[in-house]
Each structure stands twice: as structure tokens, then as C-alpha cells.
Design a protein around this motif. Structure first.
Motif, mmCIF file in Angstrom:
data_model
loop_
_atom_site.group_PDB
_atom_site.id
_atom_site.type_symbol
_atom_site.label_atom_id
_atom_site.label_comp_id
_atom_site.label_asym_id
_atom_site.label_seq_id
_atom_site.Cartn_x
_atom_site.Cartn_y
_atom_site.Cartn_z
ATOM 1 N N SER A 77 3.369 2.546 -9.385
ATOM 2 C CA SER A 77 4.109 3.144 -8.276
ATOM 3 C C SER A 77 4.020 2.334 -6.983
ATOM 4 C CB SER A 77 3.601 4.569 -8.020
ATOM 5 O OG SER A 77 2.209 4.559 -7.719
ATOM 6 N N ASP A 78 3.003 1.442 -6.869
ATOM 7 C CA ASP A 78 2.890 0.611 -5.671
ATOM 8 C C ASP A 78 3.668 -0.692 -5.787
ATOM 9 O OD1 ASP A 78 1.362 -0.708 -7.534
ATOM 10 O OD2 ASP A 78 -0.413 -0.947 -6.258
ATOM 11 N N GLY A 79 4.420 -0.848 -6.888
ATOM 12 C CA GLY A 79 5.219 -2.055 -7.079
ATOM 13 C C GLY A 79 4.514 -3.156 -7.860
ATOM 14 N N SER A 80 3.237 -2.984 -8.161
ATOM 15 C CA SER A 80 2.510 -4.007 -8.920
ATOM 16 C C SER A 80 2.926 -3.974 -10.388
ATOM 17 C CB SER A 80 0.998 -3.791 -8.794
ATOM 18 O OG SER A 80 0.621 -2.517 -9.303
ATOM 19 N N ILE A 81 2.803 -5.114 -11.052
ATOM 20 C CA ILE A 81 3.203 -5.255 -12.451
ATOM 21 C C ILE A 81 2.069 -5.910 -13.233
ATOM 22 C CG2 ILE A 81 4.902 -6.205 -14.056
ATOM 23 C CD1 ILE A 81 6.814 -6.508 -11.686
#
Length: 248
Positions: A136-140
């Protein structure tokens, strides 16, 4: 006396830090994105299950699975609360599947399973499942590494002698809901013969606490860590006791 007390506290804090580090490592090591079964038969229409645990303290909101070039993607099972889309090449073959949460996602301490059917290659081969997990924080997290790496991809061995899992493969060739028949990029209603779902996993759509059945290697790794921690604490305790006796 004061110096000895301070030194004892340092040893205790160091032990606690080591224990926390070992426990954290064991938890992360078992939280891989995996595709099962690990073995299957050549030419079979196999029912595969991708298991996605959330290893951070924030939700997993999306996962993309690359379809191996030597596998023909056929169908997927819809999951309530998740939007499923596919990517296709110029020949209309599915090359990637994405499951995206419509709200919430996979919370910390939970996992989600997604089920799909693929037609295995006719020759002995390996299927490498590259997956991309979005938070959800944009990390992958890219599960694309080789075995033994920090983020390994899952792998299925396909052979003529293929496995006890061949009995669970779907040989009905029910193509009424084939994903390739939808609009390129998005499919919403493809069905799967759920009777063919692998027997070692619960039905797709269930979101529960992490599964009790971890890979054997992970279990051995965790057991080894626990033994090491106990031995470390015991050794430090014995040393402190001996030091106190000498000081009297």
C-alpha cells in the motif's frame, strides 16, 4: 561490583537483540510468494495456486504473476473483493495475470490464494513463476530470483513421470470460460472447475492466518535457529553464573 553489574546488563541486552534478530529472520524466510504444485505432468491441464502472504506491517494490495513462456494460460477463478486482469501478446496468449484488491488488501499476518488453470508443456521442463508483490505504500517486492536468493521465484518441474499431483490435474478441457476469449487486458468472468483444485490448499478467496504447512526447508531452518538461540542463551547464562561465583 558496579562494573560487573553493567557488564551483565550488556550481555543480557545483546542476547535479547540476537534473539529478536533470529526470530525476525525466521519469520521473513517463510513468507515467500509460492505457486503449487511443485511437480506436474507433461501435457496436463493443471490447477495451480499462487499463495501470497503479507510480510510487512502494511497491506499487500496487488500481485502480478508472469506466465512462463512454455505454459498456456487457460482460466482463472474469480475471487470476491479482487479485480483480475490479464496481459496478452499479439497472438492473444496470456503473458501475465494481475490480482488487485478492490479495498483493503492482504493485511499483516494474513495470506491470500488465487487459483488458475494452465496447460503444461508437452516435454519435460521447468516453469519459473516470476511474481511482483505490491504494498500500500507503493513498494514492490520482486519474487524473480534464483533458488537460495532473498526473493526467489517459485518453480514447478513438469515431467512425464509427473507426480502424484497429476491425479488432481484438470483433463476436462472445459474452455467455456477460457481467459483468452475475453477483451484484451481485462477478464472478469472466467470460471474454473473447482473440483480440480489442489488438495493441499484451501479454496481460493480464503484469507486466514499463515498456513501451518510450510516448506520442509523452511521448517528445518526455523528449527535450527531455535536450537541456536537456546544454546546461545544457555551459554551466556552459564558464563554469568560462573562469573558471579568467582567474584564472591
Amino acid at each position: 561490583m558496579k562494573l560487573r553489574s553493567v557488564f551483565t546488563r550488556i550481555i543480557t541486552l545483546t542476547s535479547a537483540a540476537a534473539l529478536a534478530g533470529f526470530v525476525t529472520f525466521a519469520g521473513v524466510a517463510s513468507a515467500h510468494v509460492t505457486v503449487k504444485p511443485a511437480e506436474s505432468m507433461t501435457g496436463a491441464w493443471e490447477t495451480y495456486t499462487i499463495k501470497v502472504p503479507s510480510e510487512k506491517e502494511i497491506p499487500t494490495t496487488k500481485v502480478t504473476l508472469k506466465v512462463p513462456e512454455n505454459l498456456v494460460f487457460k482460466q482463472y477463478q474469480p475471487v470476491p473483493g479482487w479485480k483480475t486482469t490479464t496481459e496478452k501478446n499479439d497472438a492473444g496468449e496470456v503473458t501475465a495475470v494481475t490480482w488487485e484488491a478492490e479495498s483493503g488488501g492482504i493485511e499483516a499476518g494474513q495470506f491470500q490464494q488465487f487459483v488458475f488453470v494452465g496447460e503444461n508443456p508437452a516435454k519435460d521442463s521447468e516453469l519459473n513463476w516470476d511474481a511482483y508483490q505490491y504494498y500500500s505504500d507503493g513498494s514492490i517486492v520482486e519474487w524473480t530470483g534464483d533458488e537460495g536468493s532473498d526473493t526467489p521465484h517459485s518453480m514447478t518441474v513438469v515431467s512425464a513421470a509427473g507426480a502424484d499431483t497429476a491425479a488432481t490435474a484438470d483433463h476436462g478441457h472445459d474452455t467455456a470460460g477460457t481467459a483468452g476469449s475475453g477483451t484484451a487486458g481485462t477478464d472478469t468472468g472466467a470460471a474454473v472447475d473447482t473440483a480440480a483444485t489442489s488438495t493441499d490448499t484451501p479454496a481460493a478467496g480464503s484469507t486466514t492466518a499463515p498456513a501451518a504447512s510450510a516448506p520442509a526447508s523452511t521448517g528445518m531452518q526455523t528449527a535450527t535457529l531455535v536450537v541456536a538461540i537456546v544454546a546461545l542463551i544457555a551459554a551466556i547464562g552459564a558464563w554469568v553464573t560462573a562469573a558471579r561465583k568467582r567474584s564472591k
